[in-house]
Design an enzyme around this catalytic site. Structure first.
Site, PDB file in Angstrom:
ATOM      1  N   GLU A 362       2.330 -12.194  70.641  1.00  0.00           N
ATOM      2  CA  GLU A 362       1.787 -10.838  70.470  1.00  0.00           C
ATOM      3  C   GLU A 362       2.890  -9.787  70.321  1.00  0.00           C
ATOM      4  O   GLU A 362       2.746  -8.643  70.770  1.00  0.00           O
ATOM      5  CB  GLU A 362       0.863 -10.463  71.642  1.00  0.00           C
ATOM      6  CG  GLU A 362      -0.265 -11.444  71.895  1.00  0.00           C
ATOM      7  CD  GLU A 362      -1.318 -11.458  70.804  1.00  0.00           C
ATOM      8  OE1 GLU A 362      -1.153 -10.746  69.800  1.00  0.00           O
ATOM      9  OE2 GLU A 362      -2.289 -12.214  70.934  1.00  0.00           O
ATOM     10  N   GLY A 363       3.978 -10.176  69.716  1.00  0.00           N
ATOM     11  CA  GLY A 363       5.126  -9.281  69.579  1.00  0.00           C
ATOM     12  C   GLY A 363       6.116  -9.560  70.681  1.00  0.00           C
ATOM     13  O   GLY A 363       5.793  -9.417  71.866  1.00  0.00           O
TER      14      GLY A 363
END
Length: 379
Positions: A362-363
């Site tokens: 998610e980053g």
């Protein structure tokens, strides 16, 4: 997190915790690793968890980000895998629920909400990870269909999912403003899935590559507006980051509980380990990080629920802090258990391996720090 929330939320937490403790252990063995345990997903769905991000009119329960985060935390407390594949499923359902046409909602949401279908999110590519706007998968219009070509990698539940939200380039000259989102059924001709990757941890949530070779996607399966898919991706990732923070808190809480129990029971030099100041300091640091992470996660979930202007920075802060905290807490738990911490019969080594993943998905946390600084610069 949300320990003092509304009665409804506390009841949901208790129900999920009870189910997780009763059902998940049966799947924590080599015979299920590298798979999505569909019988477990069915049991989660029977509790209503597969429909948390779907409106009631389509068979869901209209759960808000606070409820979803609490559910994810409880599942991760027992095992990270189910927390991840359910979280991604809810991300997919939520995207269709918020952006789909009425026909799309009626066709897909009841199946997703009931757990009949499992959803997957296909954004990452071999050359487009943190820089998602550089993706190369294409969707070219051909009369009333789009022809999808390209490859996605590290896709959660690939091979087990029935439906993918796929992000593809529909305008080769427009950068991030030339990306669109599509609903693609797993049974589509030309869609191939590789064997699952052999991962460091999170064994009950497989990832694999998905290849598209002239996959025909009906025009009506365009999700949202043409060339507006990148915005949908970013919006989905904000909620995903809160869920990753919640999952990290589940790991941290489990590690602290295990370490504390060991320190109370284990004796050396005639005293329980809990009486040694050096170990007390480590335990106290673990607890402080854990409590701070829960508060930041709760703040971010509330910001999403109430659509506050700060939701983007709050989500990045929560994700970054909670996952860094989980990595440190689980590592310290291994240290506190000594030799036993390094043995697979004790779960803290699994928690440490699982925590590492959460700093990446998610980053990455380096990207989160960039996003936080950029939001600060706008103030």
């Amino acid at each position: 997190m949300f320990e003092n929330g509304p009665v409804e939320l506390l009841e949901i937490r208790q129900s999920v915790r009870k189910l997780a403790q009763a059902e998940i252990p049966a799947y924590q063995n080599e015979s299920y690793y590298g798979t999505v345990p569909l019988e477990l997903f069915k049991k989660l769905s029977e509790l209503g968890l597969a429909g948390l991000s779907t409106d009631e009119q389509y068979g869901g329960s209209s759960g808000n980000p606070c409820i979803i985060a609490a559910v994810i935390e409880e599942l991760a407390r027992q095992d990270l895998g189910p927390a991840i594949f359910l979280g991604v499923h809810l991300m997919v359902s939520g995207l269709i629920n918020r952006n789909g046409t009425e026909a799309q909602k009626e066709k897909y949401l009841p199946r997703l909400a009931s757990g009949e279908w499992l959803g997957a999110y296909a954004l990452t590519e071999p050359t487009a990870g943190s820089d998602a706007a550089s993706l190369k998968t294409t969707a070219k219009k051909d009369n009333d269909i789009y022809l999808l070509n390209g490859e996605k990698c590290y896709i959660t539940s690939a091979g087990w999912a029935n439906l993918y939200i796929v992000f593809a380039r529909t305008d080769s000259q427009a950068g991030k403003d030339g990306i669109s989102a599509f609903i693609v059924e797993a049974s589509s001709e030309g869609l191939d899935v590789s064997p699952p990757e052999k991962k460091m941890g999170c064994e009950l949530s497989p990832i694999a590559s998905v290849r598209f070779n002239d996959v025909k996607v009906p025009e009506e399966n365009l999700l949202g507006e043409l060339n507006k898919g990148y915005r949908l991706a970013l919006a989905a990732l904000a909620g995903g980051r809160v869920n990753i923070a919640a999952a990290a808190n589940g790991l941290s809480g489990s590690a602290i509980k295990t370490a504390l129990s060991h320190l109370k029971e284990r004796k050396q030099f005639g005293r329980a380990l809990i009486e040694f100041q050096g170990l007390q300091f480590m335990l106290a640091d673990m607890k402080m990080k854990y409590e701070a992470a829960k508060l930041l996660t709760e703040k971010a979930a509330l910001a999403l629920t109430e659509h506050k202007p700060s939701e983007r920075i709050d989500c990045s802060i929560a994700k970054c802090f909670a996952t860094d905290a989980a990595m440190q807490i689980t590592t310290d738990a291994v240290q506190l258990l000594g030799g036993a911490g390094y043995i697979k019969d004790y779960k803290v080594e699994r928690l440490m391996r699982d925590a590492k993943m959460l700093q990446i998905v998610e980053g990455t946390n380096q990207i989160q720090r960039m996003l936080i600084a950029r939001e600060m610069a706008k103030e």
